[in-house]
Design an enzyme around this catalytic site. Structure first.
Site, short mmCIF file in Angstrom:
data_model
loop_
_atom_site.label_atom_id
_atom_site.label_comp_id
_atom_site.label_asym_id
_atom_site.label_seq_id
_atom_site.Cartn_x
_atom_site.Cartn_y
_atom_site.Cartn_z
CG ASP A 154 -0.33 -2.19 7.01
OD1 ASP A 154 -1.68 -2.63 7.39
OD2 ASP A 154 -0.26 -1.10 6.54
NE ARG A 200 -9.97 -2.38 -3.08
CZ ARG A 200 -9.50 -1.88 -1.68
NH1 ARG A 200 -8.11 -2.27 -1.38
NH2 ARG A 200 -9.85 -0.60 -1.55
CG PHE A 236 -2.02 1.02 1.30
CD1 PHE A 236 -3.14 0.59 0.50
CD2 PHE A 236 -1.95 2.10 1.96
CE1 PHE A 236 -4.23 1.67 0.38
CE2 PHE A 236 -2.82 3.08 1.88
CZ PHE A 236 -4.15 2.84 1.24
CE1 TYR A 272 -9.62 3.22 6.53
CE2 TYR A 272 -8.60 4.18 8.45
CZ TYR A 272 -8.53 3.93 6.97
OH TYR A 272 -7.35 4.12 6.09
CE LYS A 273 -8.15 0.20 4.67
NZ LYS A 273 -6.97 0.06 4.48
C1 LIG Z 1 -5.93 1.34 4.20
C2 LIG Z 1 -4.56 1.24 4.61
C3 LIG Z 1 -3.76 1.80 5.14
C4 LIG Z 1 -4.27 3.46 5.47
O1 LIG Z 1 -3.67 3.96 6.26
P1 LIG Z 1 -4.09 5.57 6.93
O2 LIG Z 1 -3.19 6.04 7.80
O3 LIG Z 1 -5.41 5.02 7.65
O4 LIG Z 1 -4.57 6.33 6.08
C5 LIG Z 1 -2.51 1.43 5.38
N1 LIG Z 1 -1.82 0.37 4.98
C6 LIG Z 1 -2.62 -0.53 4.27
C7 LIG Z 1 -1.99 -1.72 3.91
C8 LIG Z 1 -3.83 -0.14 3.90
O5 LIG Z 1 -4.86 -0.99 3.10
#
Ligand SMILES: *Cc1c(COP(=O)(O)O)cnc(C)c1O
Length: 416
Positions: free
Chosen positions: A201, A375, A129, A226-227
């Site tokens: 992560d 997705r 990401f 939040y996911k």
């Molecule tokens: C959604 C996501 C993030 C989001 O990071 P934020 O700091 O909440 O914006 C980070 N890493 C991964 C792998 C994600 O899927």
């Protein structure tokens, strides 16, 4: 051939089906994006009212004590812990995933600077990401002294990339685009054999697939609430550090909430013992309080049941797309192997962006990720098998009729 009646029967036999009532989903929407922003638990509205009216309005500053605001990151962390195979007192919910990544990655490099200072490489995947890669890049620039980021293009290239120069291997457990899932225990073993530390992560894993941080021997982990955890837009993220490593170093965002005695108001920083040292400053409490409503739903089931349904949903989706949409230019990029699959499914299509826009216009909400990836997230707490059927029929119609070619579906929005 699978038909709709088969899907309706799966719903009738689904032991998790009653949990959907705990989510406020709009009529006429098939929500396949819980991997990006989870649906709202019904309880969140009343909880938000309580926090705003009573805790803030009536309690005012007293609520830091009387409503337990001060310890909320730890209390929520304890409720999340079992979902990721962590112990009580090992998790905090605070800040964002990006910020928590900065903290744990910095700490991991500090541990290695003491143990093996010649190790200055962070290994990750080019398909990780973006924010993870950007944070690592920013940190290596800040540290100078020859720190660098080494990226591999596929999981198969990891063993060769983890050599004696590597300090930390930073991986996202379930890839945000492809849905590919690493074998956490096997990869962590490989990382440790090479003398490096592992950082996971769990953004697309927490609440989506069973995770065993302690049993896998993992060193550091972070992830979103939040996911799949349904904490609300922008709700705080979590951080976990293996107990054996936690007190070895301090993390650089050494704010007052991570101090051993916050209200001594001492001049010098002295880190709290344990995961509390990963706290930094005052949190947005109204947002943090919502995380609890998401976690409460998980306490009514278990990750094994959720995983069973998640795999049944993703299997069904793949099978139905291949049955209904054959002949269209779709390519499955998510592994068929259950052991390598998270809880979302991605298909590539040359007009992926426009197809997703056309789906959203028909009430089927998925999302799009560059390049060409459509997705679809499957959230076993609230996704129905019959919705998978309906979503695929609508996808088939859009592809058959080339609805995606309409001008309005070509317009790029700022969030895809
Ligand atoms: C959604 C996501 C993030 C989001 O990071 P934020 O700091 O909440 O914006 C980070 N890493 C991964 C792998 C994600 O899927």
């Amino acid at each position: 051939m699978i038909d709709k009646n088969h899907c309706l029967r799966l719903d009738e036999q689904d032991p998790l089906a009653p949990l959907r009532q705990q989510f406020a989903l709009p009529e006429g929407v098939i929500y396949l994006d819980g991997n990006s922003l989870g649906a709202r638990p019904v309880a969140s509205l009343e909880r938000a009212r309580q926090v705003i009216e009573q805790e803030w309005g009536d309690g005012l500053i007293r609520s830091w004590n009387s409503a337990g605001w001060r310890d909320l990151p730890q209390r929520l962390g304890d409720r999340l812990a079992s979902l990721i195979g962590a112990g009580s007192g090992e998790v905090v919910i605070t800040d964002t995933t990006s910020i928590n990544l900065f903290k744990v990655l910095s700490a991991a490099l500090r541990v290695q600077a003491e143990r093996a200072p010649e190790r200055r490489v962070i290994v990750s995947e080019s398909s990780n990401f973006p924010t993870d890669l950007y944070i690592a890049e920013g940190l290596t620039q800040m540290l100078e002294q020859g720190y660098s980021l080494r990226l591999v293009d596929s999981p198969e290239q990891l063993p060769a990339a983890i050599d004696q120069d590597v300090a930390v291997v930073m991986l996202t457990h379930v890839n945000y685009k492809t849905g590919y899932m690493h074998d956490m225990q096997a990869v962590t073993g490989l990382i440790h054999e090479a003398g490096a530390l592992s950082l996971w992560d769990l953004a697309h894993s927490a609440g989506a697939v069973p995770v065993e941080l302690n049993r896998s021997g993992a060193d550091y982990a972070i992830g979103c609430t939040y996911k799949y955890l349904n904490g609300g837009p922008g709700s705080q993220a979590f951080a976990w550090v293996a107990p054996a490593l936690c007190n070895l170093v301090t993390q650089p965002l050494s704010g007052w909430f991570g101090h051993a005695r916050q209200f001594d108001m001492a001049t010098r920083y002295e880190p709290a013992s344990g995961i509390a040292r990963y706290l930094c400053g005052t949190q947005p409490i109204t947002s943090l309080a919502m995380v609890e409503c998401g976690l409460e739903v998980f306490e009514q089931t278990d990750m094994q049941s959720l995983r069973r349904k998640s795999l049944a949903l993703t299997d069904l989706f793949i099978e139905l797309v291949e049955q209904r949409c054959a002949g269209h230019d779709l390519e499955l990029v998510t592994p068929r192997d259950h052991a390598k699959r998270g809880s979302h499914v991605s298909f590539e299509h040359p007009e992926g962006y426009a197809v997703i826009q056309a789906l959203i216009a028909r009430g089927v909400i998925g999302d799009y990720r560059e390049p060409r990836i459509m997705r679809f997230g499957f959230t076993p707490l609230y996704t129905r098998f019959s919705e998978v059927w309906d979503a695929v029929q609508i996808l088939g119609e859009i592809l058959d009729q080339k609805t995606w070619a309409q001008a309005q579906f070509q317009v790029r929005h700022s969030v895809t």
